[in-house]
Scaffold this active site. Sequence first.
Site, short mmCIF file in Angstrom:
data_model
loop_
_atom_site.label_atom_id
_atom_site.label_comp_id
_atom_site.label_asym_id
_atom_site.label_seq_id
_atom_site.Cartn_x
_atom_site.Cartn_y
_atom_site.Cartn_z
N HIS A 1 2.06 3.65 7.64
CA HIS A 1 1.78 4.35 6.38
C HIS A 1 2.20 5.82 6.47
CE1 HIS A 1 -1.06 0.91 6.25
NE2 HIS A 1 -0.69 0.90 4.98
N ASP B 1 0.04 6.01 11.25
CA ASP B 1 -0.41 4.85 12.02
C ASP B 1 0.74 3.93 12.41
OD1 ASP B 1 0.24 3.86 9.54
OD2 ASP B 1 -1.58 2.66 9.29
N SER C 1 0.81 -1.22 0.00
CA SER C 1 0.00 0.00 0.00
C SER C 1 0.84 1.27 0.00
CB SER C 1 -0.93 0.01 1.22
OG SER C 1 -0.19 -0.08 2.41
#
Length: 251
Positions: free
Chosen positions: A230, A227, A51
Amino acid sequence: MSNSRRDFLKKASLAGAAAIATPGLVSASAKDDHYLPDDSVGKTFLFQGDSITDGGRSFDKDWNHVYGQGYAYLITARINFDYPGRDYQFFNRGISGNTVNDLAARWQKDTLDIKPDVLSILIGINDVHRIIMQGAKATAEDFSNAYEQLLTQTIAALPNVKLILLEPFILPLGMVSQNPELWAAEVQKRQVVVRTLALKFNAIYVPLQEVFNKALQKAKADHWIWDGVHPMPAGHELIAREWMKAVKKLY
């Protein structure tokens, strides 16, 4: 700063210190002077990963979104702006949630078939996430074996490809702050794997943990990563700058 956070940063910085002390890491990129292309030579750059690389990209040919909104987009924009006369193509094939085994499952279509001249890989954090958050039993050795197989397969199919391996990283907030010692221990094992593979495959290694640690001297952790895993926009810019610094000899 609390003792737990200070201990975490001390542990997390060990990987960066080891990279400095490891013979060959600096000279690996220093050997690449011959790789400087002339303006007439076209090159294909491919970003692979999870991601962090995905960056919310589209899966179509919408040029507003195809590179995502992260470091891959920033690098693509900068190189295209700085070298408009060169025939460079960029592809982002990061997919959110991917582990190294997920990369392997789609490697032919999403990597080898694209035939990149420059292949940039950032992977490993989901391998750790599945262990800590989902109870997976995979080990760092499993990660190493799967990653090495990918690189071996790539070199066999694309013997002239230049590999760029990015170090996985964390900061102590969000999900990471719930068990920072375990996160640091598992991530560090995979950081060692990536460094070792970079040496073995003469890849350019992009260390990131230490630069994120140092960034905490300028702003709090949540300015860089929201977090624990990320990046925030500033974090993506940090990755892009470190990537450009390490890879500058290629363009």
